[in-house]
Write a protein that holds these residues in place. Sequence first.
Motif, PDB file in Angstrom:
ATOM      1  N   ALA A 134      -0.909  24.185 -23.980  1.00 26.82           N
ATOM      2  CA  ALA A 134      -0.871  24.357 -22.530  1.00 26.82           C
ATOM      3  C   ALA A 134      -0.092  23.204 -21.908  1.00 26.82           C
ATOM      4  CB  ALA A 134      -2.279  24.421 -21.950  1.00 26.82           C
ATOM      5  N   PHE A 135       0.404  23.442 -20.710  1.00 25.94           N
ATOM      6  CA  PHE A 135       1.072  22.379 -19.974  1.00 25.94           C
ATOM      7  C   PHE A 135       0.047  21.355 -19.501  1.00 25.94           C
ATOM      8  CE2 PHE A 135       4.217  25.818 -19.291  1.00 25.94           C
ATOM      9  CZ  PHE A 135       5.352  25.164 -19.744  1.00 25.94           C
ATOM     10  N   ARG A 136       0.446  20.096 -19.512  1.00 30.33           N
ATOM     11  CA  ARG A 136      -0.416  19.038 -18.990  1.00 30.33           C
ATOM     12  C   ARG A 136      -0.497  19.129 -17.473  1.00 30.33           C
ATOM     13  NH1 ARG A 136       0.238  13.394 -22.259  1.00 30.33           N
ATOM     14  NH2 ARG A 136       0.649  14.243 -24.333  1.00 30.33           N
ATOM     15  N   ASP A 137      -1.484  18.441 -16.916  1.00 24.43           N
ATOM     16  CA  ASP A 137      -1.599  18.379 -15.458  1.00 24.43           C
ATOM     17  C   ASP A 137      -0.318  17.793 -14.877  1.00 24.43           C
ATOM     18  OD1 ASP A 137      -4.135  19.352 -15.695  1.00 24.43           O
ATOM     19  OD2 ASP A 137      -5.132  17.415 -15.515  1.00 24.43           O
ATOM     20  N   GLY A 138       0.210  18.450 -13.856  1.00 19.61           N
ATOM     21  CA  GLY A 138       1.425  17.975 -13.213  1.00 19.61           C
ATOM     22  C   GLY A 138       2.712  18.414 -13.877  1.00 19.61           C
ATOM     23  N   ALA A 139       2.606  19.149 -14.998  1.00 19.83           N
ATOM     24  CA  ALA A 139       3.804  19.581 -15.718  1.00 19.83           C
ATOM     25  C   ALA A 139       4.268  20.963 -15.298  1.00 19.83           C
ATOM     26  CB  ALA A 139       3.558  19.554 -17.217  1.00 19.83           C
ATOM     27  N   VAL A 140       3.550  21.604 -14.395  1.00 23.17           N
ATOM     28  CA  VAL A 140       3.932  22.920 -13.885  1.00 23.17           C
ATOM     29  C   VAL A 140       4.065  22.825 -12.376  1.00 23.17           C
ATOM     30  CG1 VAL A 140       3.257  25.336 -13.619  1.00 23.17           C
ATOM     31  CG2 VAL A 140       2.812  24.152 -15.769  1.00 23.17           C
ATOM     32  N   ALA A 141       5.132  23.402 -11.829  1.00 26.72           N
ATOM     33  CA  ALA A 141       5.355  23.393 -10.382  1.00 26.72           C
ATOM     34  C   ALA A 141       5.572  24.812  -9.889  1.00 26.72           C
ATOM     35  CB  ALA A 141       6.568  22.525 -10.030  1.00 26.72           C
ATOM     36  N   GLN A 142       4.796  25.195  -8.870  1.00 28.78           N
ATOM     37  CA  GLN A 142       4.991  26.468  -8.183  1.00 28.78           C
ATOM     38  C   GLN A 142       5.817  26.169  -6.932  1.00 28.78           C
ATOM     39  OE1 GLN A 142       3.854  29.276  -9.508  1.00 28.78           O
ATOM     40  NE2 GLN A 142       2.586  28.372 -11.111  1.00 28.78           N
ATOM     41  N   VAL A 143       7.070  26.569  -6.953  1.00 27.74           N
ATOM     42  CA  VAL A 143       7.995  26.206  -5.880  1.00 27.74           C
ATOM     43  C   VAL A 143       8.025  27.323  -4.844  1.00 27.74           C
ATOM     44  CG1 VAL A 143      10.310  25.436  -5.312  1.00 27.74           C
ATOM     45  CG2 VAL A 143       9.361  24.957  -7.583  1.00 27.74           C
ATOM     46  N   ALA A 144       7.537  27.028  -3.652  1.00 32.07           N
ATOM     47  CA  ALA A 144       7.473  28.017  -2.581  1.00 32.07           C
ATOM     48  C   ALA A 144       8.515  27.701  -1.507  1.00 32.07           C
ATOM     49  CB  ALA A 144       6.073  28.033  -1.961  1.00 32.07           C
ATOM     50  N   ALA A 145       8.710  28.630  -0.594  1.00 36.30           N
ATOM     51  CA  ALA A 145       9.640  28.424   0.522  1.00 36.30           C
ATOM     52  C   ALA A 145       9.022  27.443   1.511  1.00 36.30           C
ATOM     53  CB  ALA A 145       9.929  29.746   1.220  1.00 36.30           C
ATOM     54  N   PRO A 146       9.780  26.473   1.997  1.00 40.97           N
ATOM     55  CA  PRO A 146       9.231  25.532   2.980  1.00 40.97           C
ATOM     56  C   PRO A 146       9.131  26.121   4.379  1.00 40.97           C
ATOM     57  CG  PRO A 146      11.516  25.018   2.556  1.00 40.97           C
ATOM     58  CD  PRO A 146      11.154  26.134   1.616  1.00 40.97           C
TER      59      PRO A 146
END
Length: 366
Positions: free
Chosen positions: A67-79
């Motif tokens: 699994a990805f570590r904490d902070g290693a995944v980013a959900q990029v949304a519209a600002p």
Amino acid sequence: MTGLLLLAGGCRSTAVAGTSSAEAAGPSQPIEEGVVRIAPESRSSLDIQPAGAGAAVAVVRAPGRVAFRDGAVAQVAAPIVGRVAEIHVKVGDPVKAGDPLVTLHSPAAAAARADLESALVSLKAARAVLERQTAMLQKGVGIESEKFQAEIDVAKVESDVARAQRAVAYLGQGAGSTVVVRAPIAGTVLQRRTTLGAVADPNGEALIELGDSQATWIVADVFERDLPLVAPGAGASVALASVPQPVRGRVVSVGATLTSGMRTAPVYVALDDDAGVAPRAGMYARVTIDAQALDGVTLPVNAVLIKDGKTSVVYVQRDELTFLRREVSVGQPIDGRVHVLSGVAPGDRVVVRGALLLDGAADQLL
């Protein structure tokens, strides 16, 4: 023919084939509950050993997953609300922090930037008024209250400018209605959840999912009663289907919450820097954790019987032919032995083979 001569629960013995009447007569007083006496010929069917003492080195085995570590995944949304004008990446693309992901066309962004320009013009005018009132007051022709009001106006407009600057900074670099959504971390594009022309909303689904493939660890699902054997810093061996040999790692942390169904807790294992592998998130693993057993005694699993489907018992030798049933509390069996938490003291002579001959109504632990 030989056989077991049992005396329990107050029942007197009866003769068994192959024993003399004197041997079969047993004691003159009834034997108390939980005590079994055997015929001398049956002694060879039992293996009796003293309970081992001290802290035994053990291992804990558990299934795991990458699994990805904490902070290693980013959900990029519209600002900001806008329409997708361009998508710069596709699934599997590597990106660096700051790389463009999606370009939006947003009237709201144009309005925010126009508000900032207007606020800056108002600030310039307010400061000019304050400077004029200050100069007039110094010459003795100004009015103190008008200078004070000019100071208030400047403070108010400065606040408006700061608020507008924060809003525009949140949009990132760009001009007019153009908003470029950029990668907050380096990694790989895991998912792309938008299409050209789609409406993007800050409260909606993320546009892009990123993951840092170099920042993974192994999550092992360890059973509740094995958790006392696991501690941060313990060594571990991880077997992956894609790697021919197990790789070494170390326990980073132990989860504080148990799953309600399986009664397991996550144990996080980081692979050693020199492991030379980069496992992909989602891979399955088999984890073996080096553990230090709690102080106490250990027994072969064959020594422990299960009474009534729930109670663990062992038989402790009282004398050469007499055995006492004793209830015990045990941990998870590991490598053919079980850690006894209570009920047996170091040195107690326990039946480790043939215990079922003493209690035919019980079941073996394993």
